[in-house]
Write a protein that holds these residues in place. Structure first.
Motif, PDB file in Angstrom:
ATOM      1  N   GLY A 140     -12.520   7.577   1.166  1.00  0.00           N
ATOM      2  CA  GLY A 140     -11.335   7.872   1.697  1.00  0.00           C
ATOM      3  C   GLY A 140     -11.116   9.482   2.211  1.00  0.00           C
ATOM      4  N   VAL A 174      -6.075   1.742   6.855  1.00  0.00           N
ATOM      5  CA  VAL A 174      -6.732   0.890   5.483  1.00  0.00           C
ATOM      6  C   VAL A 174      -7.854   0.074   5.647  1.00  0.00           C
ATOM      7  N   GLU A 190      -6.860   6.524  -6.659  1.00  0.00           N
ATOM      8  CA  GLU A 190      -7.343   5.237  -6.625  1.00  0.00           C
ATOM      9  C   GLU A 190      -6.685   4.214  -5.542  1.00  0.00           C
ATOM     10  N   CYS A 191      -5.578   4.670  -4.690  1.00  0.00           N
ATOM     11  CA  CYS A 191      -5.011   4.316  -3.739  1.00  0.00           C
ATOM     12  C   CYS A 191      -6.004   4.472  -2.386  1.00  0.00           C
ATOM     13  N   PHE A 192      -7.047   5.216  -2.614  1.00  0.00           N
ATOM     14  CA  PHE A 192      -8.161   5.589  -1.611  1.00  0.00           C
ATOM     15  C   PHE A 192      -9.272   4.685  -1.696  1.00  0.00           C
ATOM     16  N   THR A 193     -10.099   4.623  -0.539  1.00  0.00           N
ATOM     17  CA  THR A 193     -11.446   4.076  -0.850  1.00  0.00           C
ATOM     18  C   THR A 193     -12.442   5.074  -1.274  1.00  0.00           C
ATOM     19  N   LYS A 240      -7.187  -0.422   0.553  1.00  0.00           N
ATOM     20  CA  LYS A 240      -7.293   0.900   0.082  1.00  0.00           C
ATOM     21  C   LYS A 240      -7.042   1.886   1.383  1.00  0.00           C
ATOM     22  N   LYS A 260       2.703   1.845  -3.480  1.00  0.00           N
ATOM     23  CA  LYS A 260       1.953   2.121  -4.507  1.00  0.00           C
ATOM     24  C   LYS A 260       1.601   3.576  -4.288  1.00  0.00           C
ATOM     25  N   TYR A 261       1.226   4.104  -3.060  1.00  0.00           N
ATOM     26  CA  TYR A 261       1.090   5.304  -2.892  1.00  0.00           C
ATOM     27  C   TYR A 261       2.119   6.212  -2.995  1.00  0.00           C
ATOM     28  N   ILE A 312       0.731  -0.960   0.115  1.00  0.00           N
ATOM     29  CA  ILE A 312      -0.008  -0.028  -0.049  1.00  0.00           C
ATOM     30  C   ILE A 312       0.934   1.238   0.088  1.00  0.00           C
ATOM     31  N   ARG A 338     -12.670   9.991  -3.226  1.00  0.00           N
ATOM     32  CA  ARG A 338     -11.876   9.926  -3.995  1.00  0.00           C
ATOM     33  C   ARG A 338     -11.689  10.935  -5.197  1.00  0.00           C
TER      34      ARG A 338
END
Length: 137
Positions: A33, A119, A27-30, A123, A11-12, A8, A53
């Motif tokens: 988020g 998380v 897209e890394c977030f819910t 996400k 990727k972020y 995670i 998002r």
């Protein structure tokens, strides 16, 4: 299979700090988020709080567009971080020392920060990013 804190986090960082891709960061977030930067003053160029998002994507896209082309990039060989897991499996903390090479042979600059990740389903549901606000222009 759920993603590890390492996956995670990497990727972020790739989406934000390395490629400045607002859509990839979002897209890394819910979908619901939240991104918070509590040390950033209200009204600063960098958003203090973004919810959802789409707001994250739009606000970071606007911020990245204001950055000068070819802006400073971290020196990945000198930059370091430590991830700390917690008693809550959905929370981890990243301690980061980002190193930028000195201008014109001057000394390197190290920017230290702490990020707290919460998380859900692989996400980011909430990110609190603690950094010196003068570092974001």
């Amino acid at each position: 299979m759920s993603k590890s804190p390492q996956e995670i986090f990497q990727k972020y960082v790739y989406a934000g700090s390395l490629t400045r891709n607002a859509a990839a960061v979002a897209e890394c977030f819910t979908p619901d988020g939240v991104f918070e930067a509590p040390l950033v003053p209200v009204g600063a160029v960098f958003p203090r709080r973004m919810e959802g998002r789409e707001e994250i994507r739009a606000a970071l896209a606007a911020y990245y567009e204001r950055q000068p082309p070819g802006g400073r990039m971290p020196n990945l060989e000198k930059t370091g971080y430590v991830l700390h897991t917690t008693s809550d499996p959905d929370v981890f903390i990243a301690e980061i020392d980002t190193v930028f090479d000195g201008d014109d042979g001057g000394p390197d600059e190290t920017v230290s920060l702490v990020r707290i990740f919460r998380v859900r389903d692989g996400k980011i549901a909430r990110l609190r990013d603690y950094f010196a606000p003068e570092q974001v222009g």
